[in-house]
Design an enzyme around this catalytic site. Sequence first.
Site, PDB file in Angstrom:
ATOM      1  N   LYS A 127      -4.498 -10.759  -6.069  1.00  0.00           N
ATOM      2  CA  LYS A 127      -5.778 -11.102  -5.433  1.00  0.00           C
ATOM      3  C   LYS A 127      -6.881 -10.125  -5.865  1.00  0.00           C
ATOM      4  CE  LYS A 127      -5.387  -8.246  -1.438  1.00  0.00           C
ATOM      5  NZ  LYS A 127      -5.872  -7.826  -0.189  1.00  0.00           N
ATOM      6  N   LYS A 135       0.816  -1.218   0.000  1.00  0.00           N
ATOM      7  CA  LYS A 135       0.000   0.000   0.000  1.00  0.00           C
ATOM      8  C   LYS A 135       0.847   1.264   0.000  1.00  0.00           C
ATOM      9  CE  LYS A 135      -4.393  -1.601   1.826  1.00  0.00           C
ATOM     10  NZ  LYS A 135      -5.127  -1.495   0.578  1.00  0.00           N
ATOM     11  N   LYS A 166     -10.557  -4.792  -3.157  1.00  0.00           N
ATOM     12  CA  LYS A 166     -11.549  -3.716  -3.112  1.00  0.00           C
ATOM     13  C   LYS A 166     -10.953  -2.384  -3.542  1.00  0.00           C
ATOM     14  CE  LYS A 166     -12.993  -4.105   1.034  1.00  0.00           C
ATOM     15  NZ  LYS A 166     -13.484  -3.980   2.400  1.00  0.00           N
TER      16      LYS A 166
HETATM   17  P1  TYM Z   1     -10.566  -6.189   4.086  1.00  0.00           P
HETATM   18  O1  TYM Z   1     -11.750  -5.307   4.076  1.00  0.00           O
HETATM   19  O2  TYM Z   1      -9.443  -5.840   3.199  1.00  0.00           O
HETATM   20  O3  TYM Z   1     -10.967  -7.665   3.779  1.00  0.00           O
HETATM   21  C1  TYM Z   1     -12.040  -8.262   4.467  1.00  0.00           C
HETATM   22  C2  TYM Z   1     -11.854  -9.765   4.521  1.00  0.00           C
HETATM   23  O4  TYM Z   1     -11.886 -10.312   3.199  1.00  0.00           O
HETATM   24  C3  TYM Z   1     -10.731 -11.095   2.967  1.00  0.00           C
HETATM   25  N1  TYM Z   1     -10.342 -10.955   1.559  1.00  0.00           N
HETATM   26  C4  TYM Z   1     -10.196 -11.978   0.718  1.00  0.00           C
HETATM   27  N2  TYM Z   1     -10.341 -13.306   0.881  1.00  0.00           N
HETATM   28  C5  TYM Z   1     -10.123 -14.092  -0.204  1.00  0.00           C
HETATM   29  N3  TYM Z   1      -9.767 -13.600  -1.419  1.00  0.00           N
HETATM   30  C6  TYM Z   1      -9.603 -12.280  -1.619  1.00  0.00           C
HETATM   31  N4  TYM Z   1      -9.260 -11.803  -2.802  1.00  0.00           N
HETATM   32  C7  TYM Z   1      -9.829 -11.404  -0.531  1.00  0.00           C
HETATM   33  N5  TYM Z   1      -9.761 -10.043  -0.379  1.00  0.00           N
HETATM   34  C8  TYM Z   1     -10.078  -9.798   0.906  1.00  0.00           C
HETATM   35  C9  TYM Z   1      -9.671 -10.497   3.897  1.00  0.00           C
HETATM   36  O5  TYM Z   1      -8.646 -11.430   4.170  1.00  0.00           O
HETATM   37  C10 TYM Z   1     -10.499 -10.183   5.111  1.00  0.00           C
HETATM   38  O6  TYM Z   1     -10.699 -11.331   5.898  1.00  0.00           O
HETATM   39  N6  TYM Z   1      -7.582  -5.783   8.013  1.00  0.00           N
HETATM   40  C11 TYM Z   1      -8.836  -6.408   7.639  1.00  0.00           C
HETATM   41  C12 TYM Z   1      -9.990  -5.785   8.386  1.00  0.00           C
HETATM   42  C13 TYM Z   1      -9.841  -5.902   9.863  1.00  0.00           C
HETATM   43  C14 TYM Z   1      -9.856  -7.099  10.642  1.00  0.00           C
HETATM   44  C15 TYM Z   1      -9.660  -6.691  11.989  1.00  0.00           C
HETATM   45  C16 TYM Z   1     -10.031  -8.440  10.318  1.00  0.00           C
HETATM   46  C17 TYM Z   1      -9.640  -4.876  10.728  1.00  0.00           C
HETATM   47  N7  TYM Z   1      -9.531  -5.345  11.994  1.00  0.00           N
HETATM   48  C18 TYM Z   1      -9.614  -7.630  13.017  1.00  0.00           C
HETATM   49  C19 TYM Z   1      -9.986  -9.371  11.368  1.00  0.00           C
HETATM   50  C20 TYM Z   1      -9.774  -8.965  12.687  1.00  0.00           C
HETATM   51  C21 TYM Z   1      -8.980  -6.263   6.135  1.00  0.00           C
HETATM   52  O7  TYM Z   1      -8.025  -6.048   5.473  1.00  0.00           O
HETATM   53  O8  TYM Z   1     -10.170  -6.284   5.608  1.00  0.00           O
END
Ligand code: TYM
Length: 327
Positions: A193, A112, A196
């Site tokens: 991957k 990032k 978003k």
């Molecule tokens: P975020 O919003 O980027 O992603 C949310 C969840 O979706 C999963 N994910 C995927 N899984 C499979 N294939 C993909 N292409 C893909 N893209 C995203 C992510 O692994 C995630 O599980 N940092 C976290 C948000 C967060 C969080 C936390 C999670 C903040 N605090 C505490 C768990 C515990 C995140 O990046 O979300």
Amino acid sequence: MKKRLLSGIRTSGVTHIGNVFGAINQWVQMQNDYESFAMLADLHALTTPSEAVNIEKKTLETAKLYLALGLNPKKTTIFVQSHVPQHAELSWILGTIARLGELERMTQFKDKSLGQESINLGLFAYPVLMAADILAYNADAVPVGEDQKQHVELTRNLAERFNSRYGQTFKIPEYISQKSSARIMGLDDSSKKMSKSAENPKNYIAVLDDETTIREKIKSAVTDSGSEITFSEEKKPAVSNLLTIFSLASGKSVGDLEKEFTGHGYGQFKEVLSDALVAYLSPIQEKYKNISNSEIKNVLAEGAKHAQEVAGKTLGEVKKRVGLLQI
Ligand code: TYM
């Protein structure tokens, strides 16, 4: 006593099928057996200001999607991160034991910050806040996609370091993922991957994409050389990704799909895959449309109350442990 689960989604960009297959569907399954917390990470959304337009709207939208995808507020505490001030407080305290070197090694931070003129402290400290999210609830299980594994490992390290410095306080949380869905790849480039924050909307299928958009995106999804529809991540990464998505949306096994499409071309395969995605997403979209703002705000208000109680207890303990004055 039930084990505890905590996970969340950043409320920026779009919620796509990677988020659903990689994360949310696991929470829905696990909510029957775990005391569950599903968070909307709006403070994390702030770390990427260019993506974080309309956080308020995105937060409501994502919360409604949680319900539409099957989270039940009677079983899962659904809440917004910024409504529970203990997250930011604990993040500060954990920041005092986190090391610069370990944060610099986080691949998400490296990705990032690549090419950015200036990098904000929030982006650097992102994993520390995530550790606080998890540890404030003493979660046993953190079901996430593979891209978050490193952050959960850091959380474990911080918990262990805290415990050995200040005495047993935190449980050591487990990273939980489903092998088949932990890493859904981009439709436009199967080496990256699904994301978003992808600039090209053809990278992802959003949960709220309409039928025409889904069909167009699948039509233009990249494939591999050769015309066979077979699963091989090395030889056929793009087709393998489409097969994985197909399997997750339809409930059919990858093996059965390979058989079904023996002798068929990519064109026909993509058409039937689009049908499966439309059939999978339309009932979710229908449910989503029927959830009002006031309904979801009530759910979030209840969720915040309960989350504050649980996180408040942990913070009380943590502050004593580190030696802050109690009055
Ligand atoms: P975020 O919003 O980027 O992603 C949310 C969840 O979706 C999963 N994910 C995927 N899984 C499979 N294939 C993909 N292409 C893909 N893209 C995203 C992510 O692994 C995630 O599980 N940092 C976290 C948000 C967060 C969080 C936390 C999670 C903040 N605090 C505490 C768990 C515990 C995140 O990046 O979300």
